[in-house]
Design a protein around this motif. Structure first.
Motif, mmCIF file in Angstrom:
data_model
loop_
_atom_site.group_PDB
_atom_site.id
_atom_site.type_symbol
_atom_site.label_atom_id
_atom_site.label_comp_id
_atom_site.label_asym_id
_atom_site.label_seq_id
_atom_site.Cartn_x
_atom_site.Cartn_y
_atom_site.Cartn_z
ATOM 1 N N GLU A 129 0.589 -1.252 -0.174
ATOM 2 C CA GLU A 129 0.196 -0.309 0.159
ATOM 3 C C GLU A 129 0.604 1.763 -0.189
ATOM 4 O O GLU A 129 0.232 1.874 -0.679
ATOM 5 C CB GLU A 129 -1.071 0.395 0.472
ATOM 6 C CG GLU A 129 -1.766 -0.964 1.099
ATOM 7 C CD GLU A 129 -2.437 -0.953 2.166
ATOM 8 O OE1 GLU A 129 -2.956 -0.168 2.907
ATOM 9 O OE2 GLU A 129 -3.836 -2.110 2.287
ATOM 10 N N THR A 130 2.241 1.426 0.172
ATOM 11 C CA THR A 130 2.706 2.340 0.625
ATOM 12 C C THR A 130 3.205 2.546 -0.752
ATOM 13 O O THR A 130 3.265 4.360 -1.599
ATOM 14 C CB THR A 130 4.260 2.204 1.487
ATOM 15 O OG1 THR A 130 3.524 1.875 2.891
ATOM 16 C CG2 THR A 130 5.233 3.254 1.850
ATOM 17 N N GLN A 132 1.851 1.712 -3.107
ATOM 18 C CA GLN A 132 0.440 2.469 -4.125
ATOM 19 C C GLN A 132 0.357 3.796 -3.746
ATOM 20 O O GLN A 132 -0.597 4.247 -5.223
ATOM 21 C CB GLN A 132 -1.058 1.539 -4.051
ATOM 22 C CG GLN A 132 -0.592 0.110 -4.302
ATOM 23 C CD GLN A 132 -1.187 -0.987 -4.197
ATOM 24 O OE1 GLN A 132 -2.345 -0.615 -3.711
ATOM 25 N NE2 GLN A 132 -1.698 -2.214 -2.894
ATOM 26 N N ARG A 133 0.497 4.244 -3.012
ATOM 27 C CA ARG A 133 0.268 5.602 -2.751
ATOM 28 C C ARG A 133 0.790 6.382 -2.989
ATOM 29 O O ARG A 133 0.477 7.651 -3.858
ATOM 30 C CB ARG A 133 0.178 5.839 -1.313
ATOM 31 C CG ARG A 133 -1.142 5.405 -0.686
ATOM 32 C CD ARG A 133 -0.988 6.516 0.258
ATOM 33 N NE ARG A 133 0.920 5.842 1.885
ATOM 34 C CZ ARG A 133 -0.341 4.048 2.171
ATOM 35 N NH1 ARG A 133 -0.707 3.480 2.722
ATOM 36 N NH2 ARG A 133 1.432 3.830 3.119
ATOM 37 N N LEU A 134 2.076 6.101 -3.585
ATOM 38 C CA LEU A 134 2.949 6.948 -4.048
ATOM 39 C C LEU A 134 3.047 6.627 -5.849
ATOM 40 O O LEU A 134 2.209 8.056 -6.233
ATOM 41 C CB LEU A 134 4.162 6.416 -4.199
ATOM 42 C CG LEU A 134 5.182 6.886 -5.403
ATOM 43 C CD1 LEU A 134 5.612 8.003 -5.418
ATOM 44 C CD2 LEU A 134 6.995 6.269 -5.551
ATOM 45 N N TYR A 135 2.357 5.458 -6.390
ATOM 46 C CA TYR A 135 2.111 5.171 -7.653
ATOM 47 C C TYR A 135 0.930 6.439 -7.644
ATOM 48 O O TYR A 135 0.445 6.859 -9.166
ATOM 49 C CB TYR A 135 2.357 3.862 -7.741
ATOM 50 C CG TYR A 135 3.419 3.416 -7.810
ATOM 51 C CD1 TYR A 135 4.434 3.543 -7.568
ATOM 52 C CD2 TYR A 135 3.410 1.923 -7.330
ATOM 53 C CE1 TYR A 135 6.239 3.797 -7.550
ATOM 54 C CE2 TYR A 135 4.850 0.869 -7.492
ATOM 55 C CZ TYR A 135 5.895 1.552 -7.389
ATOM 56 O OH TYR A 135 7.377 1.332 -7.268
ATOM 57 N N ASP A 136 -0.198 5.920 -7.685
ATOM 58 C CA ASP A 136 -1.645 6.517 -7.441
ATOM 59 C C ASP A 136 -1.921 7.924 -7.834
ATOM 60 O O ASP A 136 -2.104 8.637 -8.186
ATOM 61 C CB ASP A 136 -2.812 6.035 -6.471
ATOM 62 C CG ASP A 136 -3.356 4.812 -6.566
ATOM 63 O OD1 ASP A 136 -2.936 3.698 -7.835
ATOM 64 O OD2 ASP A 136 -3.513 4.423 -5.234
ATOM 65 N N GLY A 137 -0.291 8.492 -7.435
ATOM 66 C CA GLY A 137 0.231 10.040 -7.364
ATOM 67 C C GLY A 137 1.048 10.646 -8.222
ATOM 68 O O GLY A 137 0.485 11.292 -8.555
#
Length: 157
Positions: A129-130, A132-137
């Motif tokens: 999830e860490t 994914q938070r970066l990539y989603d941004g």
């Protein structure tokens, strides 16, 4: 490549000692344990022209290694063009949240663009999830594709 506090460069032979520590940490993060000589052979192969890939390393102003990424060249029939694949991206735990991951992704994007490649793709574990938070941004999710891996039975070289 990267911002003022993070310098991202292509890996050279001089970077291998630091890179191998990062690669080992990446493998540990994903509960994988290849032999050290296998990791060294992989990293050394990427130094050769025509290897099909490039490794990048991120360092802080003091030269401390903060993370790495591996960029491969592939093709995507559904796009009808070449595709850059970010195979690995790892940032040390102490450096997370400081823009290192974003700098590595941007460096991969820039390198792909310089090579005339129109898209950069990557995957991450569903429970990371860490990341994914970066990539989603930074990018849009590419859909619901599932990844598969089939051993060939050939030698691991």
């Amino acid at each position: 490549m990267g911002d003022a506090a993070v310098k991202v460069t292509r890996v050279t032979a001089d970077d291998l000692p630091d890179l191998l520590v990062l690669m080992r940490a990446y493998c540990t993060f994903y509960d994988s344990d290849p032999a050290d000589d296998e990791l060294r052979a992989l990293a050394t192969a990427f130094l050769e022209e025509g290897s099909g890939g490039t490794q990048l390393i991120a360092r802080d102003d003091s030269g401390r290694a903060l993370g790495h990424a591996t960029l491969l060249s592939s093709w995507d029939t559904t796009l009808g063009q070449r595709l850059a694949v970010m195979e690995d991206l790892f940032v040390t735990e102490a450096a997370r949240g400081r823009g290192v991951g974003a700098a590595l992704v941007e460096a991969c994007r820039q390198l792909a663009a310089e090579r005339g490649i129109g898209a950069l793709a990557w995957e991450t574990a569903p429970d990371n999830e860490t990341a994914q938070r970066l990539y989603d941004g930074l990018a849009d999710r590419a859909g619901t594709w599932l990844a598969y891996r089939l051993p060939t039975g050939g030698p691991a070289t």
